[in-house]
Design a protein around this motif. Structure first.
Motif, PDB file in Angstrom:
ATOM      1  N   PHE A  92       0.723  -1.199  -0.058  1.00 23.08           N
ATOM      2  CA  PHE A  92       0.082   0.136   0.071  1.00 23.08           C
ATOM      3  C   PHE A  92       0.718   1.282  -0.283  1.00 23.08           C
ATOM      4  CE2 PHE A  92      -2.465   3.321   2.372  1.00 23.08           C
ATOM      5  CZ  PHE A  92      -3.445   3.333   1.597  1.00 23.08           C
ATOM      6  N   MET A  93       1.768   1.241   0.820  1.00 17.52           N
ATOM      7  CA  MET A  93       2.647   2.533   1.047  1.00 17.52           C
ATOM      8  C   MET A  93       3.681   2.597  -0.232  1.00 17.52           C
ATOM      9  SD  MET A  93       1.655   4.003   3.738  1.00 17.52           S
ATOM     10  CE  MET A  93       2.824   4.857   4.826  1.00 17.52           C
ATOM     11  N   GLY A  94       4.108   1.275  -0.634  1.00 19.56           N
ATOM     12  CA  GLY A  94       4.930   1.303  -1.823  1.00 19.56           C
ATOM     13  C   GLY A  94       4.320   2.142  -3.032  1.00 19.56           C
ATOM     14  N   LEU A  95       2.869   1.786  -3.303  1.00 16.03           N
ATOM     15  CA  LEU A  95       2.248   2.193  -4.362  1.00 16.03           C
ATOM     16  C   LEU A  95       1.950   3.911  -4.367  1.00 16.03           C
ATOM     17  CD1 LEU A  95      -0.509  -0.548  -4.551  1.00 16.03           C
ATOM     18  CD2 LEU A  95       1.031   0.089  -6.370  1.00 16.03           C
ATOM     19  N   GLY A  96       2.425   4.395  -3.377  1.00 17.76           N
ATOM     20  CA  GLY A  96       2.446   5.917  -3.350  1.00 17.76           C
ATOM     21  C   GLY A  96       3.637   6.535  -4.027  1.00 17.76           C
ATOM     22  N   SER A  97       4.539   5.415  -4.492  1.00 17.44           N
ATOM     23  CA  SER A  97       5.637   6.097  -5.255  1.00 17.44           C
ATOM     24  C   SER A  97       5.716   5.550  -6.752  1.00 17.44           C
ATOM     25  CB  SER A  97       6.985   5.780  -4.426  1.00 17.44           C
ATOM     26  OG  SER A  97       7.088   6.389  -3.066  1.00 17.44           O
ATOM     27  N   ILE A  98       5.102   4.285  -6.801  1.00 21.78           N
ATOM     28  CA  ILE A  98       5.575   3.721  -8.032  1.00 21.78           C
ATOM     29  C   ILE A  98       5.002   4.512  -9.277  1.00 21.78           C
ATOM     30  CG2 ILE A  98       4.279   1.669  -9.447  1.00 21.78           C
ATOM     31  CD1 ILE A  98       4.907  -0.019  -6.732  1.00 21.78           C
ATOM     32  N   PRO A  99       3.860   5.466  -9.296  1.00 21.48           N
ATOM     33  CA  PRO A  99       3.582   5.857 -10.439  1.00 21.48           C
ATOM     34  C   PRO A  99       4.687   7.155 -10.990  1.00 21.48           C
ATOM     35  CG  PRO A  99       1.581   5.766  -8.809  1.00 21.48           C
ATOM     36  CD  PRO A  99       3.075   5.259  -8.291  1.00 21.48           C
ATOM     37  N   ALA A 100       5.435   7.413 -10.115  1.00 21.06           N
ATOM     38  CA  ALA A 100       6.400   8.329 -10.319  1.00 21.06           C
ATOM     39  C   ALA A 100       7.346   7.666 -11.530  1.00 21.06           C
ATOM     40  CB  ALA A 100       7.296   8.516  -9.216  1.00 21.06           C
ATOM     41  N   PHE A 101       7.477   6.389 -11.365  1.00 22.47           N
ATOM     42  CA  PHE A 101       8.638   5.775 -12.434  1.00 22.47           C
ATOM     43  C   PHE A 101       7.788   5.649 -13.746  1.00 22.47           C
ATOM     44  CE2 PHE A 101       9.349   3.707  -8.369  1.00 22.47           C
ATOM     45  CZ  PHE A 101      10.519   4.670  -7.843  1.00 22.47           C
ATOM     46  N   ILE A 102       6.577   5.958 -13.855  1.00 25.07           N
ATOM     47  CA  ILE A 102       5.665   6.054 -15.166  1.00 25.07           C
ATOM     48  C   ILE A 102       5.705   7.496 -15.644  1.00 25.07           C
ATOM     49  CG2 ILE A 102       3.466   5.299 -16.173  1.00 25.07           C
ATOM     50  CD1 ILE A 102       3.099   3.147 -13.988  1.00 25.07           C
ATOM     51  N   PHE A 103       5.138   8.354 -14.614  1.00 18.66           N
ATOM     52  CA  PHE A 103       4.798   9.683 -15.178  1.00 18.66           C
ATOM     53  C   PHE A 103       5.919  10.654 -15.051  1.00 18.66           C
ATOM     54  CE2 PHE A 103       0.996   7.464 -13.964  1.00 18.66           C
ATOM     55  CZ  PHE A 103       0.288   7.495 -15.253  1.00 18.66           C
ATOM     56  N   MET A 104       6.671  10.548 -14.105  1.00 18.57           N
ATOM     57  CA  MET A 104       7.865  11.625 -14.115  1.00 18.57           C
ATOM     58  C   MET A 104       8.637  11.951 -15.283  1.00 18.57           C
ATOM     59  SD  MET A 104       6.997  13.160 -11.517  1.00 18.57           S
ATOM     60  CE  MET A 104       8.177  14.390 -11.204  1.00 18.57           C
ATOM     61  N   PRO A 105       9.100  10.851 -15.946  1.00 14.05           N
ATOM     62  CA  PRO A 105       9.890  11.100 -17.261  1.00 14.05           C
ATOM     63  C   PRO A 105       9.029  11.666 -18.299  1.00 14.05           C
ATOM     64  CG  PRO A 105      10.327   8.521 -16.403  1.00 14.05           C
ATOM     65  CD  PRO A 105       8.894   9.430 -15.432  1.00 14.05           C
ATOM     66  N   LEU A 106       7.792  11.622 -18.166  1.00 10.25           N
ATOM     67  CA  LEU A 106       6.873  12.215 -19.129  1.00 10.25           C
ATOM     68  C   LEU A 106       6.483  13.541 -18.919  1.00 10.25           C
ATOM     69  CD1 LEU A 106       4.310   9.179 -19.589  1.00 10.25           C
ATOM     70  CD2 LEU A 106       6.059   9.770 -20.990  1.00 10.25           C
ATOM     71  N   ILE A 107       6.856  14.078 -17.860  1.00  9.11           N
ATOM     72  CA  ILE A 107       6.458  15.443 -17.504  1.00  9.11           C
ATOM     73  C   ILE A 107       6.624  16.646 -18.346  1.00  9.11           C
ATOM     74  CG2 ILE A 107       7.138  17.637 -15.904  1.00  9.11           C
ATOM     75  CD1 ILE A 107       6.430  15.787 -13.709  1.00  9.11           C
ATOM     76  N   PRO A 108       7.934  16.553 -19.109  1.00 10.17           N
ATOM     77  CA  PRO A 108       8.212  17.583 -20.083  1.00 10.17           C
ATOM     78  C   PRO A 108       7.209  17.568 -21.141  1.00 10.17           C
ATOM     79  CG  PRO A 108      10.371  16.528 -19.269  1.00 10.17           C
ATOM     80  CD  PRO A 108       9.226  15.788 -18.580  1.00 10.17           C
ATOM     81  N   TRP A 109       6.864  16.347 -21.675  1.00  8.71           N
ATOM     82  CA  TRP A 109       6.095  16.208 -22.909  1.00  8.71           C
ATOM     83  C   TRP A 109       4.558  16.644 -22.358  1.00  8.71           C
ATOM     84  CZ3 TRP A 109       1.666  12.902 -23.439  1.00  8.71           C
ATOM     85  CH2 TRP A 109       1.103  13.115 -24.851  1.00  8.71           C
ATOM     86  N   ILE A 110       4.333  16.165 -21.263  1.00  6.50           N
ATOM     87  CA  ILE A 110       2.783  16.501 -20.603  1.00  6.50           C
ATOM     88  C   ILE A 110       2.715  17.761 -20.699  1.00  6.50           C
ATOM     89  CG2 ILE A 110       1.118  16.463 -18.871  1.00  6.50           C
ATOM     90  CD1 ILE A 110       2.417  13.392 -18.324  1.00  6.50           C
ATOM     91  N   LYS A 111       3.594  18.609 -20.162  1.00  8.74           N
ATOM     92  CA  LYS A 111       3.729  19.969 -20.176  1.00  8.74           C
ATOM     93  C   LYS A 111       3.463  20.712 -21.306  1.00  8.74           C
ATOM     94  CE  LYS A 111       6.998  23.067 -19.105  1.00  8.74           C
ATOM     95  NZ  LYS A 111       8.192  23.743 -18.533  1.00  8.74           N
ATOM     96  N   ARG A 112       4.203  20.425 -22.257  1.00  8.25           N
ATOM     97  CA  ARG A 112       3.895  20.735 -23.450  1.00  8.25           C
ATOM     98  C   ARG A 112       2.681  20.645 -24.157  1.00  8.25           C
ATOM     99  NH1 ARG A 112       9.413  18.619 -24.616  1.00  8.25           N
ATOM    100  NH2 ARG A 112       8.472  16.884 -25.619  1.00  8.25           N
ATOM    101  N   GLN A 113       2.013  19.840 -24.051  1.00 15.38           N
ATOM    102  CA  GLN A 113       0.676  19.320 -24.358  1.00 15.38           C
ATOM    103  C   GLN A 113      -0.358  20.079 -23.857  1.00 15.38           C
ATOM    104  OE1 GLN A 113       0.827  17.356 -27.233  1.00 15.38           O
ATOM    105  NE2 GLN A 113       3.041  17.426 -26.736  1.00 15.38           N
TER     106      GLN A 113
END
Length: 466
Positions: free
Chosen positions: A281-302
């Protein structure tokens, strides 16, 4: 490219980006452990009453209000031989590690004096590391895109620390605990050994960060010799984007900290879960970072800066609503996979929104330099640090007071319906209300990328024409 770099718009190598990010990984190994588990340790192992612990968390934050501006002014005025900002990764990191380990030592079980000394010491040393580290970001480059990439890397690694804490702490505590119990309330030795490991690893990472960072966008001594503690409040008054960001910090981090602090109580008492289920449960508090943080520059441009905040804060509200509904229906809360899905959705929204906000700190620093000529990074980071830690402190203050109000019994294996409802409010309802407030606050932020690029170009032009 060379001309741009000469004007402060430096490009960094991936080793430098990872090196900088390792500083936040290190701090999260220590401070996320404090945020997620210190209240639980105090009430269930050390033996403090929840209300007493809540008051202590509040008093420590009052100390921070006095201490943080002093550190910020000191950092801006001085230039240590090891580096204006990076020096404190070592000078503050060593005592920070020591106090973090002592916070989870039960040698003076139940002693409020010992708890105050160690927690105040930890918080003061954390400021000695965190304020200069925050200023270090703005000293590496003025390039807006580079800062976005740098922040994404930093937040990716910060959440790697969060994952190591969320999943690793329960597993290590049980590893060092020879008992057959399923919860984490016993064997203080296990908590001490676990924190010792995390503290030493954190110190090694701070040293790596120190070795990889080069400070190239800093004011010289003549420009910062008149910096005063009072500049913090003056900067707060005259820098509107900074005020907006500061209030966003306190609401966003209060939301995150309250939910995180209540997680161990929620799994143990509302769902009757084991240490292994708490780890997931607590680990799932961080796992999405490894999916979405690398995409932030692209998401911000969109979708733009504000659009990104709105989208992910709404995603967090959806996840919190799912947790609430699941917890209210007996047949649903027995399905732990549903709880995990809700936690993942909630965490996705929280991680991106609270992660990217750090990219706005160099922006408000540049805005201040543009308007009055002083690049007082230490002062600005001290101010954001006060609000950040005030928000994080709510993770101890609010849960402690709510647990006391609903009659939480630390000695009972099962809690009353009223106590369970209070824990659920801490996990889902109060954080959702704070997210709504955060959305309103960030809607007032006015610095878009085009304006920041123009401001930075004007600042560098002034330096060239001096």
């Amino acid at each position: 490219m060379k001309n741009a770099e000469a004007n402060g718009f430096y490009k960094l190598s991936w080793l430098q980006r990872i090196g900088f990010g390792s500083g936040d990984l290190a701090q999260n190994l220590i401070y996320q452990t404090i945020s997620m588990y210190l209240l639980f340790f105090y009430t269930n192992v050390f033996g403090l009453d929840p209300a007493v612990a809540a008051v202590m968390f509040l008093i420590v934050r009052i100390v921070d209000v006095i201490w943080d501006p002093i550190v910020g002014a000191f950092v801006d005025k001085h230039n240590p031989r090891l580096g204006k900002y990076r020096a404190y990764l070592v000078l503050g990191g060593i005592p920070l590690t020591g106090f973090a380990i002592l916070c989870f030592w039960n040698g003076f079980s139940g002693s409020l004096t010992y708890a105050y000394i160690t927690y105040v010491g930890l918080s003061m040393c954390y400021t000695l590391v965190n304020v200069p580290y925050g200023a270090l970001n703005a000293s590496l480059t003025r390039d807006t895109h580079e800062i976005t990439v740098l922040t994404s890397t930093r937040m990716f690694m910060a959440n790697l620390g969060g994952l190591a804490v969320g999943m690793g702490i329960p597993m290590l505590v049980k590893f060092f605990d020879p008992s057959e119990t399923q919860d984490l309330s016993t064997h203080d030795y296990a908590w001490f050994m676990t924190m010792a490991i995390y503290g030493v690893v954190g110190m090694a990472l701070l040293l790596f960060c120190f070795s990889q960072c080069r400070e190239r966008v800093v004011m010289d001594e003549s420009e910062t010799e008149n910096v005063k503690v009072s500049d913090l409040w003056l900067e707060f008054v005259r820098n509107r984007p900074l005020r907006i960001l500061a209030f966003f910090f306190i609401t966003a981090f209060a939301m995150m900290a309250i939910s995180n602090s209540a997680g161990a109580y929620y799994i143990n008492y509302n769902l009757g879960g084991s240490a292994g289920e708490l780890s997931i449960f607590m680990g799932l508090g961080s796992i999405p970072a490894f999916i979405f943080m690398p995409l932030i520059p692209w998401i911000k441009r969109q979708v733009g800066k504000k659009g990104m905040f709105y989208i992910f804060l709404l995603v967090a509200i959806v996840g919190l609503a799912m947790l609430y509904v699941i917890s209210m229906v007996d047949s649903l809360k027995e399905q732990m996979w549903l709880v995990y899905v809700a936690q993942f959705v909630k965490s996705t929204g929280i991680i991106v929104s609270t992660g990217y906000m750090w990219a706005l700190v160099p922006e408000v620093i540049s805005f201040g330099e543009y308007t009055h000529g002083k690049r007082i990074s230490g002062i600005v980071n001290a101010l954001t640090g006060i609000f950040y830690k005030a928000g994080m402190a709510m993770g101890g203050v609010v849960p402690g007071l709510v647990l006391a109000f609903v009659g939480f019994d630390k000695g009972a294996q099962a809690q009353s319906i009223f106590a369970q409802q209070g824990i659920l409010w801490l996990v889902a309802v109060i954080p959702a209300l704070l997210i709504m407030l955060s959305m309103f606050i960030i809607s007032r932020y006015e610095l878009d990328d085009a304006r920041i690029d123009a401001i930075n170009a004007e600042i560098e032009s002034r330096h060239i024409n001096k």
